[in-house]
Design a protein around this motif. Sequence first.
Motif, PDB file in Angstrom:
ATOM      1  N   GLN A  93       0.952  -1.197  -0.156  1.00  0.00           N
ATOM      2  CA  GLN A  93       0.093   0.161   0.025  1.00  0.00           C
ATOM      3  C   GLN A  93       0.722   1.203  -0.110  1.00  0.00           C
ATOM      4  O   GLN A  93       0.317   2.443  -0.381  1.00  0.00           O
ATOM      5  CB  GLN A  93      -0.779  -0.138   1.467  1.00  0.00           C
ATOM      6  CG  GLN A  93      -1.960  -1.051   1.236  1.00  0.00           C
ATOM      7  CD  GLN A  93      -2.743  -1.135   2.628  1.00  0.00           C
ATOM      8  OE1 GLN A  93      -2.744  -0.048   3.382  1.00  0.00           O
ATOM      9  NE2 GLN A  93      -3.423  -2.060   2.779  1.00  0.00           N
ATOM     10  N   ASN A  94       2.000   1.084   0.339  1.00  0.00           N
ATOM     11  CA  ASN A  94       2.692   2.409   0.698  1.00  0.00           C
ATOM     12  C   ASN A  94       4.120   2.315  -0.262  1.00  0.00           C
ATOM     13  O   ASN A  94       5.109   3.225  -0.133  1.00  0.00           O
ATOM     14  CB  ASN A  94       3.141   2.605   2.025  1.00  0.00           C
ATOM     15  CG  ASN A  94       2.090   2.672   2.915  1.00  0.00           C
ATOM     16  OD1 ASN A  94       1.678   3.936   3.161  1.00  0.00           O
ATOM     17  ND2 ASN A  94       1.612   1.894   3.432  1.00  0.00           N
ATOM     18  N   ALA A  95       4.430   1.448  -1.214  1.00  0.00           N
ATOM     19  CA  ALA A  95       5.651   1.331  -1.789  1.00  0.00           C
ATOM     20  C   ALA A  95       6.018   2.318  -2.527  1.00  0.00           C
ATOM     21  O   ALA A  95       7.189   2.967  -2.734  1.00  0.00           O
ATOM     22  CB  ALA A  95       5.534   0.203  -2.943  1.00  0.00           C
ATOM     23  N   GLU A  96       4.969   3.252  -3.260  1.00  0.00           N
ATOM     24  CA  GLU A  96       5.375   4.484  -3.862  1.00  0.00           C
ATOM     25  C   GLU A  96       5.687   5.449  -2.922  1.00  0.00           C
ATOM     26  O   GLU A  96       6.331   6.616  -3.469  1.00  0.00           O
ATOM     27  CB  GLU A  96       3.937   5.017  -4.777  1.00  0.00           C
ATOM     28  CG  GLU A  96       3.755   3.825  -5.758  1.00  0.00           C
ATOM     29  CD  GLU A  96       2.235   4.373  -6.371  1.00  0.00           C
ATOM     30  OE1 GLU A  96       1.926   5.458  -6.224  1.00  0.00           O
ATOM     31  OE2 GLU A  96       1.961   3.667  -7.370  1.00  0.00           O
ATOM     32  N   LYS A  97       5.677   5.737  -1.458  1.00  0.00           N
ATOM     33  CA  LYS A  97       5.855   6.661  -0.855  1.00  0.00           C
ATOM     34  C   LYS A  97       7.469   6.641  -0.440  1.00  0.00           C
ATOM     35  O   LYS A  97       8.048   7.530   0.217  1.00  0.00           O
ATOM     36  CB  LYS A  97       5.017   6.687   0.383  1.00  0.00           C
ATOM     37  CG  LYS A  97       3.692   6.947  -0.093  1.00  0.00           C
ATOM     38  CD  LYS A  97       2.646   6.933   1.348  1.00  0.00           C
ATOM     39  CE  LYS A  97       1.291   7.157   1.055  1.00  0.00           C
ATOM     40  NZ  LYS A  97       0.490   7.336   2.240  1.00  0.00           N
ATOM     41  N   LEU A  98       7.781   5.382  -0.672  1.00  0.00           N
ATOM     42  CA  LEU A  98       9.120   5.287   0.033  1.00  0.00           C
ATOM     43  C   LEU A  98      10.146   5.829  -0.874  1.00  0.00           C
ATOM     44  O   LEU A  98      10.357   5.569  -2.113  1.00  0.00           O
ATOM     45  CB  LEU A  98       9.561   3.712   0.307  1.00  0.00           C
ATOM     46  CG  LEU A  98       8.522   2.951   1.044  1.00  0.00           C
ATOM     47  CD1 LEU A  98       9.148   1.381   0.984  1.00  0.00           C
ATOM     48  CD2 LEU A  98       8.612   3.384   2.480  1.00  0.00           C
ATOM     49  N   GLY A  99      11.186   6.784  -0.155  1.00  0.00           N
ATOM     50  CA  GLY A  99      12.068   7.544  -1.070  1.00  0.00           C
ATOM     51  C   GLY A  99      13.351   6.762  -1.396  1.00  0.00           C
ATOM     52  O   GLY A  99      14.107   7.368  -2.128  1.00  0.00           O
ATOM     53  N   SER A 100      13.598   5.736  -0.710  1.00  0.00           N
ATOM     54  CA  SER A 100      15.116   5.079  -1.102  1.00  0.00           C
ATOM     55  C   SER A 100      14.846   3.727  -0.677  1.00  0.00           C
ATOM     56  O   SER A 100      13.972   3.340  -0.074  1.00  0.00           O
ATOM     57  CB  SER A 100      15.978   5.826  -0.215  1.00  0.00           C
ATOM     58  OG  SER A 100      16.090   5.428   1.075  1.00  0.00           O
ATOM     59  N   PRO A 101      15.773   2.860  -1.378  1.00  0.00           N
ATOM     60  CA  PRO A 101      15.911   1.328  -1.062  1.00  0.00           C
ATOM     61  C   PRO A 101      16.017   1.055   0.442  1.00  0.00           C
ATOM     62  O   PRO A 101      15.840   0.174   0.887  1.00  0.00           O
ATOM     63  CB  PRO A 101      16.858   0.710  -1.998  1.00  0.00           C
ATOM     64  CG  PRO A 101      17.433   2.087  -2.461  1.00  0.00           C
ATOM     65  CD  PRO A 101      16.844   3.227  -2.562  1.00  0.00           C
ATOM     66  N   PHE A 102      16.809   2.169   1.243  1.00  0.00           N
ATOM     67  CA  PHE A 102      17.031   1.894   2.610  1.00  0.00           C
ATOM     68  C   PHE A 102      15.833   1.928   3.366  1.00  0.00           C
ATOM     69  O   PHE A 102      15.734   1.154   4.344  1.00  0.00           O
ATOM     70  CB  PHE A 102      18.290   2.989   2.931  1.00  0.00           C
ATOM     71  CG  PHE A 102      19.330   2.930   2.372  1.00  0.00           C
ATOM     72  CD1 PHE A 102      20.355   1.769   2.837  1.00  0.00           C
ATOM     73  CD2 PHE A 102      19.601   3.674   1.482  1.00  0.00           C
ATOM     74  CE1 PHE A 102      21.775   1.898   2.307  1.00  0.00           C
ATOM     75  CE2 PHE A 102      21.084   3.269   0.611  1.00  0.00           C
ATOM     76  CZ  PHE A 102      21.879   2.533   1.140  1.00  0.00           C
ATOM     77  N   GLU A 103      14.790   2.515   2.848  1.00  0.00           N
ATOM     78  CA  GLU A 103      13.685   2.717   3.795  1.00  0.00           C
ATOM     79  C   GLU A 103      13.023   1.408   3.605  1.00  0.00           C
ATOM     80  O   GLU A 103      12.427   0.827   4.749  1.00  0.00           O
ATOM     81  CB  GLU A 103      12.785   3.864   3.176  1.00  0.00           C
ATOM     82  CG  GLU A 103      13.157   5.192   3.389  1.00  0.00           C
ATOM     83  CD  GLU A 103      12.410   6.404   2.818  1.00  0.00           C
ATOM     84  OE1 GLU A 103      11.348   6.121   2.265  1.00  0.00           O
ATOM     85  OE2 GLU A 103      13.120   7.577   3.086  1.00  0.00           O
ATOM     86  N   LYS A 104      12.761   0.721   2.399  1.00  0.00           N
ATOM     87  CA  LYS A 104      12.324  -0.611   2.400  1.00  0.00           C
ATOM     88  C   LYS A 104      13.112  -1.493   3.230  1.00  0.00           C
ATOM     89  O   LYS A 104      12.460  -2.355   3.899  1.00  0.00           O
ATOM     90  CB  LYS A 104      12.227  -0.778   0.888  1.00  0.00           C
ATOM     91  CG  LYS A 104      11.481  -2.360   0.487  1.00  0.00           C
ATOM     92  CD  LYS A 104      11.199  -2.329  -0.539  1.00  0.00           C
ATOM     93  CE  LYS A 104      10.565  -3.643  -1.118  1.00  0.00           C
ATOM     94  NZ  LYS A 104      10.402  -4.068  -2.475  1.00  0.00           N
ATOM     95  N   MET A 105      14.154  -1.373   3.050  1.00  0.00           N
ATOM     96  CA  MET A 105      15.197  -2.294   3.833  1.00  0.00           C
ATOM     97  C   MET A 105      14.788  -2.228   5.488  1.00  0.00           C
ATOM     98  O   MET A 105      14.985  -3.135   6.050  1.00  0.00           O
ATOM     99  CB  MET A 105      16.783  -1.919   3.480  1.00  0.00           C
ATOM    100  CG  MET A 105      17.675  -2.924   4.032  1.00  0.00           C
ATOM    101  SD  MET A 105      19.472  -2.666   3.539  1.00  0.00           S
ATOM    102  CE  MET A 105      19.271  -2.179   1.633  1.00  0.00           C
ATOM    103  N   PHE A 106      14.818  -1.012   5.868  1.00  0.00           N
ATOM    104  CA  PHE A 106      14.450  -0.591   6.969  1.00  0.00           C
ATOM    105  C   PHE A 106      13.104  -1.592   7.517  1.00  0.00           C
ATOM    106  O   PHE A 106      13.056  -1.999   8.829  1.00  0.00           O
ATOM    107  CB  PHE A 106      14.391   0.651   7.311  1.00  0.00           C
ATOM    108  CG  PHE A 106      13.969   1.065   8.806  1.00  0.00           C
ATOM    109  CD1 PHE A 106      15.011   0.952  10.005  1.00  0.00           C
ATOM    110  CD2 PHE A 106      12.660   1.514   9.230  1.00  0.00           C
ATOM    111  CE1 PHE A 106      14.552   1.335  11.134  1.00  0.00           C
ATOM    112  CE2 PHE A 106      12.176   1.684  10.519  1.00  0.00           C
ATOM    113  CZ  PHE A 106      13.318   1.738  11.580  1.00  0.00           C
ATOM    114  N   ILE A 107      12.085  -1.476   6.876  1.00  0.00           N
ATOM    115  CA  ILE A 107      10.832  -2.237   6.918  1.00  0.00           C
ATOM    116  C   ILE A 107      11.322  -3.702   6.962  1.00  0.00           C
ATOM    117  O   ILE A 107      10.748  -4.173   8.243  1.00  0.00           O
ATOM    118  CB  ILE A 107       9.931  -1.834   6.000  1.00  0.00           C
ATOM    119  CG1 ILE A 107       9.461  -0.494   6.009  1.00  0.00           C
ATOM    120  CG2 ILE A 107       8.439  -2.637   6.219  1.00  0.00           C
ATOM    121  CD1 ILE A 107       8.692   0.077   6.983  1.00  0.00           C
TER     122      ILE A 107
END
Length: 349
Positions: free
Chosen positions: A9-23
């Motif tokens: 639901q929020n993939a488009e809001k993530l500004g960098s690959p590190f944010e997705k990695m943090f999740i």
Amino acid sequence: MTPENWLSQNAEKLGSPFEKMFIKQVLTHLPGFDFSHLQAQTPFHDIDGQQRYCDFTYEVPGRCKLVIEIDGFDKRGTGFGMTHEDFLDWQRRHAALVSQGWDVLRFANRDVRDQPERCLQYLSLVMKQTQHGQLNRSDQDTLGELQKSLKGAQAALESAQQKSENLEGALHGAHKHVYTLNRETRTLKTAVWAFAFVIVAALGIFTVKDIFLDRNQVASFTQSVSSDQARPLQPRAYSGAVGGSCANPISWEQASRHIGEKKALIGPVVQVTTREDVNGSPTFITLGAAFPDPSRFAVVIWGSDRSKFQSTLNMGNGLLNREVCVVGEIGEYQGQPQIILTEPDQLAL
């Protein structure tokens, strides 16, 4: 909500690959973490009115209000890190978040990638502090807080008992008054009957039915007097003009035009939050728009006055979406209009 659902639901809001990695590498391993309270790219305003965004916010009303930032050393891609202007903007951004009541936790991209266990440890400690108070609090302090809560509950109970006794006294007085009226009515009826008999006997031209007192009028009179004894208290009012009382209030959206004026104001409840971690332990009833929307209107009840409003505040989520009317002087705090309540007659549901 699962981490996978949140990411979809929020993939488009993530500004960098590190944010997705943090999740994936940190938040999914934090026990008890509720992804339904996690928001990405949350907007806020600084003191200059500039709209900014933070990477993540995790807010549970009354328990936790946390900002999480994932920072890179070279945000502009110059290879030299932050400039002086970048550092100044970074500091102002951080100060704006803290001044608005947020706890701010920052993680470097490298730690998110290489040492997620370190990030998880820091996050666990901060979550414990924000949700359960300071770490290593002594049992004596805990007992003191419980005793204070017990005293507050006892005071509220005594107040409720006193109000109940006053109500019983008022009802007893009303019943006694109605009994007296009924007795006087019966006496009046007897006198009218006797007078009618004397007139008919003496003159022979009047009929008894022309003299009888209309029983419906007596009943209507008794009902009117009885109802006068039970008229409800009205909310506080200042004048008959617009905004002078809850009978003719202004909208919450007009509050900023009446700073410094005593007004009655109406609006829907969107948030109810008690901040025990803030000096004075205030309870905020937010009308119209939720925090941090700059158009919101705040109703403030300080901890020292909270027991007076306990019956209303005990409604909890039952207050949400209900329209309330508040009466008082409209003040301003950090650019946001507000009314501070000290007495129950300033609030009407």
